[in-house]
Design an enzyme around this catalytic site. Sequence first.
Site, PDB file in Angstrom:
ATOM      1  N   GLU A 153     -38.063 -81.499  23.474  1.00 16.78           N
ATOM      2  CA  GLU A 153     -38.074 -82.944  23.678  1.00 16.78           C
ATOM      3  C   GLU A 153     -37.202 -83.719  22.676  1.00 16.78           C
ATOM      4  O   GLU A 153     -37.701 -84.512  21.876  1.00 16.78           O
ATOM      5  CB  GLU A 153     -39.513 -83.464  23.646  1.00 16.78           C
ATOM      6  CG  GLU A 153     -40.348 -82.908  24.791  1.00 16.78           C
ATOM      7  CD  GLU A 153     -41.706 -83.551  24.932  1.00 16.78           C
ATOM      8  OE1 GLU A 153     -42.072 -84.430  24.117  1.00 16.78           O
ATOM      9  OE2 GLU A 153     -42.422 -83.188  25.891  1.00 16.78           O
ATOM     10  N   GLU A 169     -43.019 -77.494  30.160  1.00 16.57           N
ATOM     11  CA  GLU A 169     -44.398 -77.884  29.867  1.00 16.57           C
ATOM     12  C   GLU A 169     -44.976 -78.609  31.072  1.00 16.57           C
ATOM     13  O   GLU A 169     -44.326 -79.459  31.666  1.00 16.57           O
ATOM     14  CB  GLU A 169     -44.479 -78.847  28.671  1.00 16.57           C
ATOM     15  CG  GLU A 169     -44.185 -78.251  27.324  1.00 16.57           C
ATOM     16  CD  GLU A 169     -44.353 -79.298  26.203  1.00 16.57           C
ATOM     17  OE1 GLU A 169     -45.023 -80.331  26.435  1.00 16.57           O
ATOM     18  OE2 GLU A 169     -43.805 -79.069  25.115  1.00 16.57           O
TER      19      GLU A 169
END
Length: 627
Positions: free
Chosen positions: A238, A455
């Site tokens: 991220e 994820e």
Amino acid sequence: MSILSIRNSDFVDEFGRTLMLRGINLAGSSKIPSRPHLPTHIRDGFFNHREVSFVGRPFPLDEADEHFARLKKWGFTFLRFLITWEAIEHAGPGMYDDEYIHYVHAILEKAHSYGIRVFIDPHQDVWSRFTGGDGAPGWTLELAGMDLRYLQETGAAIVHALHGDPFPRMIWPTNAHKLAAATMFALFFAGNDLAPKTFMEGEPAQEFLQRHYIAAMRRLAHALRDQPNVVGFDTMNEPVRGYIGIEDLNECCGRPRLGDFPTPLEAMVLASGIPLEVGVWDFKLSGNRKIASRLINPKGQRLWREGFECIWRSNGVWDIGPTGQPRLLRPFHFHQVNGRTLNFNQDYFQPFANRFAREIREEIPQAIIFIETEPSTPAPHWGKEDAPRIVYAPHWYDAYTLVFKHYSSWVAGDFHTGKPVFTPWAIERSFREQLARFKHEAKEHLGGAPVFIGEFGIPFDLNNRRAFRNGDFSAQSKAMDRSMRAIEANLLSGALWNYTPDNTNQHGDQWNGEDFSIFSRDQQTDPEDIHSGGRALDAVLRPYPVATAGKPVYLRFDRKKKRMEYHFEHDPTINAPTELFIPSFQYPSGIRVEAPAGQTRYFPEDQRLEYSPAEPGGIHRIIIFPA
């Protein structure tokens, strides 16, 4: 263990079969040190960041058999294995923790003995533990001139250890837009353009930070180059743009806005020791709104260490005027450079990802590189001159359940837009479309790279932790099933977030109040039962096609009826059967199979079903029921 490689938009094995990778993230608590044990709510020892160890994350070596046996039994044979930059290089620049590297090698060697593949995830959230997340060593902030003790007092970050419990729900992502993390990401990705006057140990900040980050990952890659089950590396979990691309420093930037939320200019002024009233924001289903103002840094504490000035003041972004009031000199400093409007993913993440891929492949030439951009932003456009053999690994969550820790069959959220979605039918369609968007991006932007959802998952502390009191995890099962159905409808590979061996009901995954682990010791009533400690397993453990002799077409599992239906188009050039994972948890008494166009063989001890077509080619259908 079959070979894994990439062909067109698929993962394939040595027979040419299409692989569906059912993975899991290991582990949520790998973000925090093991010695001393420092879950994010503990302040004692928090600032001794050079004297820590991550040996034992995700679990001690003597527990490896227990956990890998469970993951194998549950069908999770592909791991997104979390490590952090801090774990490798916490003691100082160029000072590597080789004990930790040797430990990781031993753990992954053990995983190989269970037939489990892994890719390495250099994990970070909002830069560092010291800015409310995890990842980068504390010394990176110190070299930028920050005093870690005053990050929260000056409004530069909200940190669990400094704030104390209860830590506000899902407030940690707001650190991406606060001064400390936003500054560090701007330096890391774009320091040459945005902070040309800022140096670290005599080197431009961007080059210094990227060089050390990649060198640390290379150090680990070098140690793992002999491990056949290590298939590749993610570039960075991220990545965040920080201040890059902000149009006006006088306006609040980023979402969600929650709690104290200064504008970028206000954040710079606060960190320089000038008290200010800033907006306090709330986030509800109807959206973000400012609800109050609050005085921040009333004591006038400076974030910057003695001998350091605000980086952005030093680089001409703002200054103190003749009357003693702050004034903004370059309101569009982060938006344009030499007349060019900045695009984070294209201008900064892409060159970094190429550099990362090139250097990792100097250690492991066959490494697959997994790339993910800032959540909810499009992938960069990848050309022929960019790194080959990449996988698009974006993240996706049921946004409403994630943010509000509440499950409703009638309300959900769009992860990309943040807007609510109503009614079960519309939610089902929206989830399918949200995930299909990633496949479209991979085709249009990344040359048809395979998609692997890095994820996805649900919080288990739903509805004020009711399940921990009454043992009823039905809401969690419904939420998980809804997400899993969307993954399956798109025939996607992915990794659940997460499996945390030391999860507890009180502190969840040991990090920022999050509780996503599908396993918890606090739910483990019988250590002799490999399933004991599992949460919502009726939704988590699902049959799926492991290797398909052709092209997958349709997959659906009904968790209540325990009925799985799978269609695929057979490729007659593939001389190997189609294999499916059949979890004994769902089918303790065996299975019934409908496969009218072929023959099946069931191996219950291996939880495996093989299918071979009676005639080559064509569409084949397999339906599985409980016996």
